[in-house]
Design a protein around this motif. Structure first.
Motif, PDB file in Angstrom:
ATOM      1  N   ALA A 246       0.844  -1.201   0.000  1.00 18.66           N
ATOM      2  CA  ALA A 246       0.000   0.000   0.000  1.00 18.66           C
ATOM      3  C   ALA A 246       0.871   1.240   0.000  1.00 18.66           C
ATOM      4  O   ALA A 246       1.967   1.252   0.555  1.00 18.66           O
ATOM      5  N   LEU A 247       0.353   2.286  -0.626  1.00 15.42           N
ATOM      6  CA  LEU A 247       1.075   3.548  -0.738  1.00 15.42           C
ATOM      7  C   LEU A 247       0.127   4.681  -0.372  1.00 15.42           C
ATOM      8  O   LEU A 247      -0.977   4.773  -0.906  1.00 15.42           O
ATOM      9  N   GLU A 248       0.555   5.534   0.540  1.00 24.02           N
ATOM     10  CA  GLU A 248      -0.231   6.694   0.949  1.00 24.02           C
ATOM     11  C   GLU A 248       0.357   7.944   0.303  1.00 24.02           C
ATOM     12  O   GLU A 248       1.538   8.244   0.471  1.00 24.02           O
ATOM     13  N   LEU A 249      -0.475   8.684  -0.429  1.00 17.06           N
ATOM     14  CA  LEU A 249      -0.041   9.907  -1.081  1.00 17.06           C
ATOM     15  C   LEU A 249      -0.713  11.115  -0.430  1.00 17.06           C
ATOM     16  O   LEU A 249      -1.485  10.972   0.524  1.00 17.06           O
ATOM     17  N   GLU A 250      -0.441  12.301  -0.966  1.00 13.80           N
ATOM     18  CA  GLU A 250      -0.998  13.523  -0.396  1.00 13.80           C
ATOM     19  C   GLU A 250      -2.068  14.141  -1.282  1.00 13.80           C
ATOM     20  O   GLU A 250      -2.568  15.226  -0.978  1.00 13.80           O
TER      21      GLU A 250
ATOM     22  N   ALA B  44       7.993  -3.808 -13.167  1.00 11.40           N
ATOM     23  CA  ALA B  44       6.621  -4.048 -12.700  1.00 11.40           C
ATOM     24  C   ALA B  44       6.054  -2.762 -12.121  1.00 11.40           C
ATOM     25  O   ALA B  44       5.402  -2.760 -11.078  1.00 11.40           O
ATOM     26  N   LEU B  45       6.297  -1.655 -12.817  1.00 11.21           N
ATOM     27  CA  LEU B  45       5.891  -0.347 -12.321  1.00 11.21           C
ATOM     28  C   LEU B  45       4.398  -0.109 -12.534  1.00 11.21           C
ATOM     29  O   LEU B  45       3.829  -0.501 -13.555  1.00 11.21           O
ATOM     30  N   VAL B  46       3.797   0.539 -11.556  1.00  7.32           N
ATOM     31  CA  VAL B  46       2.393   0.929 -11.627  1.00  7.32           C
ATOM     32  C   VAL B  46       2.347   2.442 -11.782  1.00  7.32           C
ATOM     33  O   VAL B  46       2.853   3.182 -10.935  1.00  7.32           O
TER      34      VAL B  46
ATOM     35  N   ASP C 236       6.795   1.130  -7.546  1.00  8.00           N
ATOM     36  CA  ASP C 236       7.263  -0.249  -7.513  1.00  8.00           C
ATOM     37  C   ASP C 236       6.619  -0.908  -6.302  1.00  8.00           C
ATOM     38  O   ASP C 236       7.062  -0.704  -5.170  1.00  8.00           O
ATOM     39  N   PRO C 237       5.565  -1.695  -6.492  1.00  2.00           N
ATOM     40  CA  PRO C 237       4.860  -2.273  -5.337  1.00  2.00           C
ATOM     41  C   PRO C 237       5.679  -3.312  -4.588  1.00  2.00           C
ATOM     42  O   PRO C 237       5.442  -3.554  -3.408  1.00  2.00           O
ATOM     43  N   GLY C 238       6.652  -3.934  -5.249  1.00  2.00           N
ATOM     44  CA  GLY C 238       7.488  -4.918  -4.573  1.00  2.00           C
ATOM     45  C   GLY C 238       8.354  -4.293  -3.502  1.00  2.00           C
ATOM     46  O   GLY C 238       8.440  -4.783  -2.374  1.00  2.00           O
ATOM     47  N   ALA C 239       8.977  -3.171  -3.841  1.00  2.00           N
ATOM     48  CA  ALA C 239       9.811  -2.449  -2.875  1.00  2.00           C
ATOM     49  C   ALA C 239       9.012  -1.385  -2.136  1.00  2.00           C
ATOM     50  O   ALA C 239       9.510  -0.802  -1.169  1.00  2.00           O
ATOM     51  N   ASN C 240       7.792  -1.116  -2.606  1.00  2.00           N
ATOM     52  CA  ASN C 240       6.899  -0.093  -2.042  1.00  2.00           C
ATOM     53  C   ASN C 240       7.571   1.280  -2.025  1.00  2.00           C
ATOM     54  O   ASN C 240       7.579   1.983  -1.009  1.00  2.00           O
ATOM     55  N   VAL C 241       8.125   1.662  -3.169  1.00  2.00           N
ATOM     56  CA  VAL C 241       8.775   2.970  -3.310  1.00  2.00           C
ATOM     57  C   VAL C 241       8.336   3.605  -4.625  1.00  2.00           C
ATOM     58  O   VAL C 241       7.932   2.906  -5.572  1.00  2.00           O
ATOM     59  N   ILE C 242       8.395   4.933  -4.684  1.00  2.00           N
ATOM     60  CA  ILE C 242       8.183   5.654  -5.934  1.00  2.00           C
ATOM     61  C   ILE C 242       9.495   5.650  -6.699  1.00  2.00           C
ATOM     62  O   ILE C 242      10.479   6.259  -6.276  1.00  2.00           O
ATOM     63  N   ALA C 243       9.516   4.955  -7.835  1.00  2.00           N
ATOM     64  CA  ALA C 243      10.755   4.813  -8.596  1.00  2.00           C
ATOM     65  C   ALA C 243      11.034   6.024  -9.477  1.00  2.00           C
ATOM     66  O   ALA C 243      12.197   6.329  -9.768  1.00  2.00           O
TER      67      ALA C 243
END
Length: 282
Positions: free
Chosen positions: A167-171, A187-189, A202-209
């Motif tokens: 999961a990713l929380e944005l503003e 596998a970028l979303v 990148d949902p695997g690393a849960n970071v914004i690439a």
């Protein structure tokens, strides 16, 4: 004249050269279209919430993913149906397989007033606090799907357990998510938000690439190219469509709705986005 007799008459007219091939084709097509009818199909809801988005899986072309206005997510089996009567019409009802309820007091009240759904697998967690704006299957597998909502959250779900895998929380409110159907190296979303920035998650690393900046309004639509796993198109509320190569800085093509002159670059969007997996780029 019966349909059978009408078709035979058309065939005889064509064989005797009384009508042209184009006229014969259009006549047969019109005859077929005249017998088409819309099938009344209903999708039962767990809590009566309206639908906001749909996505049919690309593997089996069977499971329909549906986001709801209360922040929930439903999965329907389009090949498992039951027939019911609605006055003089027969209504086909699609089977609800599972659901993730939405959050908030409105959703809780709706579920309390809804009929029993004991045969449906309902998750113990909630999907989004506000409306689910976009829901997408993983292109290569029905075991995972992604959602985003107006609660500024983007989530990756395990379709078997209906639990969050990432999961990713944005503003800013999220409007769209997209995944490449031909990618083999990433596998970028891609995520479109209200702050006019396209984020590659990148949902695997849960970071914004990576982030793509250039729109002047909220990003409302995203789609990856079918010709290159590194290219995608985005649509902004300001009226522009931008085509990006994520290996470069900035959009390499901008489609302006106010520019009505045809150019080679504008025509080239067809090759860039829908040329298939041949590797053609512009």
């Amino acid at each position: 004249m019966s349909d059978h007799a009408r078709v035979h008459a058309l065939v005889r007219a064509r064989m005797s050269a009384m009508i042209s091939p184009a006229s014969f084709r259009s006549s047969v097509t019109r005859a077929r279209y005249s017998h088409l009818s819309l099938q009344h199909t209903e999708f039962p809801s767990v809590d009566g919430a309206g639908a906001t988005c749909f996505d049919l899986d690309r593997v089996e072309r069977r499971y329909l993913l549906c986001g709801t206005v209360d922040g929930g997510v439903h999965v329907y089996d389009t090949e498992s149906t039951s027939m019911a009567s609605d006055g003089d019409d027969a209504v086909r009802t699609q089977a609800l397989v599972c659901a993730i309820p939405g959050g908030g007091a409105r959703a809780t009240q709706s579920r309390a007033a809804s009929p029993s759904t004991s045969s449906v697998f309902i998750s113990d967690v909630t999907a989004h606090a506000y409306a689910t704006s976009c829901a997408k299957w993983l292109p290569s597998d029905t075991g995972m799907f992604f959602t985003c909502g107006f609660d500024a959250a983007v989530k990756c779900w395990d379709a078997n357990s209906l639990l969050e895998a990432s999961a990713l929380e944005l503003e800013a409110k999220c409007h769209a998510v997209a995944l490449s159907s031909i990618s083999t190296s990433h596998a970028l979303v891609a995520i479109g938000t209200d702050d006019a920035v396209v984020r590659l998650w990148d949902p695997g690393a849960n970071v914004i690439a990576h982030t793509l900046s250039g729109h002047r309004g909220s990003v409302r639509a995203i789609d990856w190219a079918l010709s290159s796993e590194y290219q995608l198109a985005t649509g902004g509320a300001e009226g522009d469509v931008r085509v990006w190569d994520i290996r470069r800085a900035g959009a390499f093509m901008i489609l302006d709705r106010h520019n009505t002159q045809q150019t080679a670059h504008v025509e080239g969007i067809k090759d860039a986005m829908y040329a298939g997996s041949s590797g053609t780029t512009v």
